[in-house]
Design an enzyme around this catalytic site. Structure first.
Site, short mmCIF file in Angstrom:
data_model
loop_
_atom_site.label_atom_id
_atom_site.label_comp_id
_atom_site.label_asym_id
_atom_site.label_seq_id
_atom_site.Cartn_x
_atom_site.Cartn_y
_atom_site.Cartn_z
N TYR A 33 71.89 -7.74 -3.41
CA TYR A 33 72.22 -9.10 -3.23
C TYR A 33 73.69 -9.34 -3.83
CZ TYR A 33 71.33 -10.71 -7.85
OH TYR A 33 71.35 -10.97 -9.26
N LYS A 148 73.04 -4.19 -8.10
CA LYS A 148 72.49 -5.75 -8.08
C LYS A 148 71.56 -5.65 -6.89
CE LYS A 148 74.71 -10.07 -7.93
NZ LYS A 148 74.23 -10.45 -9.27
N GLU A 180 74.28 -7.70 -22.08
CA GLU A 180 74.93 -8.88 -21.32
C GLU A 180 73.66 -9.77 -21.42
OE1 GLU A 180 75.04 -7.79 -17.07
OE2 GLU A 180 73.38 -6.46 -17.02
N LEU A 204 75.52 -5.26 -15.55
CA LEU A 204 76.06 -5.43 -14.11
C LEU A 204 77.60 -5.61 -14.30
CD1 LEU A 204 74.90 -6.26 -11.29
CD2 LEU A 204 76.02 -8.42 -11.92
#
Ligand code: PDD
Length: 287
Positions: A33, A148, A180, A204
């Site tokens: 996505y 992702k 993160e 990511l």
């Protein structure tokens, strides 16, 4: 106007939009996505989002045949039909619909769905002055979080823990390293140096992260892409986070402990100007 969604070439009311229950996204999180910001009707950083989507599809071997031109047109068509100038567009491509079997189905075409949701970006500009709080959670995710995918349960549980603690975000810890946030990239500032975890397989590669590195470097600021520890974060001069839905937000407390004097600092403020100027340059949007 009813909210509209896109499903495999059709635009229809969100309430009527659906995928088959044997979509592989539902059964295996076998889907990728993107979330993009739309400001003033313009998609921010569209090319980098498209590139990342293509890379993720290739990593997973999802066969996606629509070329960039028609794909871009479909996304723009949904945005304009929805009639919202400031929104986020969610784009999801799964490996398709097939009888449940772990191995890839031979001939199922990929499923593309897109939704658009109004978003108040001005609140993010206001939050530059106040900052937000984060908590620390351990990183329980799989080993390829650079892709992702919709397999976000580790992120979901961490974000829920943050909500329950009255915090905006959870920073994910592996050993001593802050990787993160559950849906944002994490940064600290020490002695004027701007530090964030390097890309690879354990974070990511955020589009907002990449953009900020370019803007900071062009402004002669020093950026270090290296792992940093929780102790470093707690002793930092400043901290902040970035993402599509929070282009830059100062972090003023970590796990209940103030970062420096507990107020947004000058480096983050300067970066905030650079980030929002870039938004204005690309889209014409101003708070
Ligand atoms: N989240 N890290 C994680 C784990 C993320 O899920 C995201 C994005 C980011 C920031 O990436 P970008 O700058 O490309 O938005 C970092 C999106 C917004 C989401 O899942 O809703």
């Amino acid at each position: 106007m009813p909210q509209l969604a896109y499903v495999n070439g059709r635009i229809l009311p969100l309430a009527d939009a659906s995928l088959h229950i044997e979509d592989r996204g539902t059964q295996f999180a076998d889907a990728v996505y993107e979330v993009c910001a739309v400001m003033n009707g313009q998609i921010l950083d569209w090319q980098p989002h498209l590139l990342r989507l293509r890379r993720n599809l290739a990593e997973l071997g999802i066969n996606w045949t629509m070329a960039d031109g028609p794909f871009t047109l479909q996304a723009r068509r949904l945005i304009s039909r929805n009639g919202q100038r400031d929104c986020i567009i969610y784009i999801q491509i799964s490996r398709g619909t097939a009888r449940r079997d772990h191995a890839f189905p031979g001939d199922a075409p990929a499923n593309l769905v897109m939704t658009v949701r109004r978003f108040d970006f001005a609140q993010r500009v206001k939050q530059l002055a106040t900052g937000i709080k984060v908590i620390i959670q351990s990183d329980t995710r799989w080993g390829r979080v650079d892709i992702k995918t919709t397999g976000l349960l580790g992120n979901v549980l961490a974000k829920q823990a943050a909500r329950e603690a009255g915090a905006f975000e959870a920073w994910l810890l592996s050993g001593e390293t802050v990787r993160e946030g559950s849906s944002t990239n994490a940064w600290i500032v020490k002695d004027g140096r701007i530090i964030t975890h390097p890309t690879g397989t354990s974070i990511l590669p955020g589009i907002a992260r990449d953009s900020l590195i370019r803007l900071a470097t062009a402004a002669q600021m020093i950026v270090e892409e290296r792992p940093f520890t929780l102790a470093e974060a707690l002793g930092a001069d400043e901290a902040f986070l970035t993402s599509t839905t929070a282009p830059i937000l100062p972090v003023v407390a970590i796990d209940g402990q103030a970062v420096a004097d507990g107020r947004p600092g000058p480096v983050t403020r300067r970066l905030g100007e650079l980030v929002w100027n870039e938004v204005a340059r690309q889209t014409g949007w101003r708070a």
